[in-house]
Design an enzyme around this catalytic site. Sequence first.
Site, PDB file in Angstrom:
ATOM      1  N   HIS A  29      -2.258  42.884   9.448  1.00  0.00           N
ATOM      2  CA  HIS A  29      -2.859  41.309   8.701  1.00  0.00           C
ATOM      3  C   HIS A  29      -4.606  40.921   9.158  1.00  0.00           C
ATOM      4  O   HIS A  29      -4.857  41.692   9.786  1.00  0.00           O
ATOM      5  CB  HIS A  29      -2.245  40.609   9.127  1.00  0.00           C
ATOM      6  CG  HIS A  29      -3.238  39.292   8.946  1.00  0.00           C
ATOM      7  ND1 HIS A  29      -2.181  38.310   7.803  1.00  0.00           N
ATOM      8  CD2 HIS A  29      -3.756  38.871   9.137  1.00  0.00           C
ATOM      9  CE1 HIS A  29      -2.786  37.484   7.247  1.00  0.00           C
ATOM     10  NE2 HIS A  29      -4.043  36.936   8.155  1.00  0.00           N
ATOM     11  N   CYS A  30      -5.392  41.600   8.077  1.00  0.00           N
ATOM     12  CA  CYS A  30      -6.755  41.790   8.401  1.00  0.00           C
ATOM     13  C   CYS A  30      -6.998  41.303   7.154  1.00  0.00           C
ATOM     14  O   CYS A  30      -7.081  41.271   6.177  1.00  0.00           O
ATOM     15  CB  CYS A  30      -7.395  43.481   9.224  1.00  0.00           C
ATOM     16  SG  CYS A  30      -6.852  44.217   8.265  1.00  0.00           S
ATOM     17  N   TYR A 155       1.254  30.992   4.494  1.00  0.00           N
ATOM     18  CA  TYR A 155       0.676  31.268   5.313  1.00  0.00           C
ATOM     19  C   TYR A 155       0.790  29.307   4.898  1.00  0.00           C
ATOM     20  O   TYR A 155       0.475  28.574   4.657  1.00  0.00           O
ATOM     21  CB  TYR A 155      -1.175  31.059   4.990  1.00  0.00           C
ATOM     22  CG  TYR A 155      -1.410  31.130   6.857  1.00  0.00           C
ATOM     23  CD1 TYR A 155      -0.895  30.597   7.779  1.00  0.00           C
ATOM     24  CD2 TYR A 155      -3.043  31.010   6.292  1.00  0.00           C
ATOM     25  CE1 TYR A 155      -1.624  31.082   9.034  1.00  0.00           C
ATOM     26  CE2 TYR A 155      -3.745  30.171   7.708  1.00  0.00           C
ATOM     27  CZ  TYR A 155      -3.183  30.199   9.173  1.00  0.00           C
ATOM     28  OH  TYR A 155      -3.709  30.104  10.159  1.00  0.00           O
ATOM     29  N   HIS A 179       1.567  34.756  11.070  1.00  0.00           N
ATOM     30  CA  HIS A 179       1.289  33.959  12.312  1.00  0.00           C
ATOM     31  C   HIS A 179       2.063  33.394  12.577  1.00  0.00           C
ATOM     32  O   HIS A 179       2.150  32.107  13.424  1.00  0.00           O
ATOM     33  CB  HIS A 179      -0.183  33.740  12.144  1.00  0.00           C
ATOM     34  CG  HIS A 179      -1.147  33.997  11.234  1.00  0.00           C
ATOM     35  ND1 HIS A 179      -1.540  35.117  11.366  1.00  0.00           N
ATOM     36  CD2 HIS A 179      -2.664  33.003  10.777  1.00  0.00           C
ATOM     37  CE1 HIS A 179      -2.716  35.704  10.371  1.00  0.00           C
ATOM     38  NE2 HIS A 179      -3.021  34.366  10.256  1.00  0.00           N
ATOM     39  N   ASP A 248      -6.020  39.757  12.285  1.00  0.00           N
ATOM     40  CA  ASP A 248      -6.804  38.740  11.870  1.00  0.00           C
ATOM     41  C   ASP A 248      -7.722  39.412  11.414  1.00  0.00           C
ATOM     42  O   ASP A 248      -8.435  37.973  11.899  1.00  0.00           O
ATOM     43  CB  ASP A 248      -6.302  37.394  12.591  1.00  0.00           C
ATOM     44  CG  ASP A 248      -6.529  36.652  12.349  1.00  0.00           C
ATOM     45  OD1 ASP A 248      -6.455  36.730  10.430  1.00  0.00           O
ATOM     46  OD2 ASP A 248      -7.200  35.359  12.163  1.00  0.00           O
ATOM     47  N   ASN A 253     -12.646  30.790  11.431  1.00  0.00           N
ATOM     48  CA  ASN A 253     -12.336  29.757  11.856  1.00  0.00           C
ATOM     49  C   ASN A 253     -12.466  29.536  12.961  1.00  0.00           C
ATOM     50  O   ASN A 253     -11.186  28.339  13.535  1.00  0.00           O
ATOM     51  CB  ASN A 253     -11.259  28.621  10.765  1.00  0.00           C
ATOM     52  CG  ASN A 253     -12.191  29.405   9.256  1.00  0.00           C
ATOM     53  OD1 ASN A 253     -13.010  29.073   8.763  1.00  0.00           O
ATOM     54  ND2 ASN A 253     -10.938  29.452   8.316  1.00  0.00           N
TER      55      ASN A 253
HETATM   56  C1  0GY Z   1      -6.219  34.139   9.068  1.00  0.00           C
HETATM   57  C2  0GY Z   1      -6.257  32.630   9.319  1.00  0.00           C
HETATM   58  C3  0GY Z   1      -6.935  31.368   8.323  1.00  0.00           C
HETATM   59  C4  0GY Z   1      -8.147  31.906   7.261  1.00  0.00           C
HETATM   60  C5  0GY Z   1      -7.117  32.597   6.838  1.00  0.00           C
HETATM   61  O1  0GY Z   1      -7.657  32.918   4.330  1.00  0.00           O
HETATM   62  C6  0GY Z   1      -8.036  32.923   5.238  1.00  0.00           C
HETATM   63  O2  0GY Z   1      -9.067  32.058   4.839  1.00  0.00           O
HETATM   64  O3  0GY Z   1      -6.233  33.085   6.118  1.00  0.00           O
HETATM   65  C7  0GY Z   1      -7.921  30.231   9.031  1.00  0.00           C
HETATM   66  O4  0GY Z   1      -8.228  30.021   9.395  1.00  0.00           O
HETATM   67  O5  0GY Z   1      -6.253  29.800  10.023  1.00  0.00           O
HETATM   68  O6  0GY Z   1      -4.918  34.802   8.568  1.00  0.00           O
HETATM   69  O7  0GY Z   1      -7.219  34.326   8.996  1.00  0.00           O
END
Ligand code: 0GY
Length: 292
Positions: A29-30, A155, A179, A248, A253
């Site tokens: 996951h990245c 998510y 997560h 990640d 954020n």
């Molecule tokens: C993650 C978590 C976040 C952001 C995103 O797609 C995204 O913008 O997944 C988050 O802000 O919790 O998985 O990177």
Amino acid sequence: MTMDPDYLPFHPDPRFPAFKAPAGAVDAHCHVFGPGDQFPYHPARKYTPCDAGKDQLFALRDHLGFSRNVIVQASCHGPDNRALVDALQTAGEAARGVAFVRRDVEVAELEAMHEAGVRGVRFNFLKRLVDSTPREHYLEIVEKIRPLGWHIVVYFEANELHEIEDFLRDLPTTVVIDHMGRPDVSAPEGLAHPDYQWIKRLLSDEKFWVKVSCPERLTVAGPPYDDVAPFARDLVESFPDRVLWGTDWPHPNMRSHAPDDGLLVDRIPIIAPTAELQQRLLIDNPMRLYWG
Ligand code: 0GY
């Protein structure tokens, strides 16, 4: 495209991990962000990050002693998967991808993404990241990706699961929960908290997989994330064949701190304490799902 004034860039100098990942390990996951002058961020994005392109991602992979990446389309690029596809094409067999697509995506577009290494789509239910999507739109996407054998990454926050549980249970593909389903690790009930137990009940259906990722996002205590480790370890030991691990990076954020990716790697033997569990978490499981 200037990053948001309160946006926290990724750690500039992660340490070399003391934990040596087994040869062939996958960071499952990245993300890649831009660079924005080459791959502009989406007009409907909810945040503008710092650039974090493929070269930096692949340098981090090598620095951490990993071999492969699963790159997940981030919401700041919306359904424009060009930066993702470009990174996959550069990496070849060393990366696979998860896209975010429009309901009217053409089959030919999906096939081109498959050719580049995409093996799934992400449905993001976090209101701070994306506008809400009607269920029928998701189902249109499901029908289009099924023939390709793709899976769905979801998510959501643990306290929102009740709103989407039936929808998730009815999905006809493998479903990967991001997560750990974002449990509240500070709740006094700990692992007995009903929201966390709900995630575990979902996982008793073998269709579901889970990423034991993002201690930096879930922690209340802060590094080295001792408050998150019991949850991750419980999932690794309960579902050893359906867990995935990821950094990640570049940690979109984050508000409290930019995590040291070397420290995140050093937490692996705490959540997966035996060589056998590490082999499944870092190699066997991601290889089966993304390279199988
Ligand atoms: C993650 C978590 C976040 C952001 C995103 O797609 C995204 O913008 O997944 C988050 O802000 O919790 O998985 O990177």
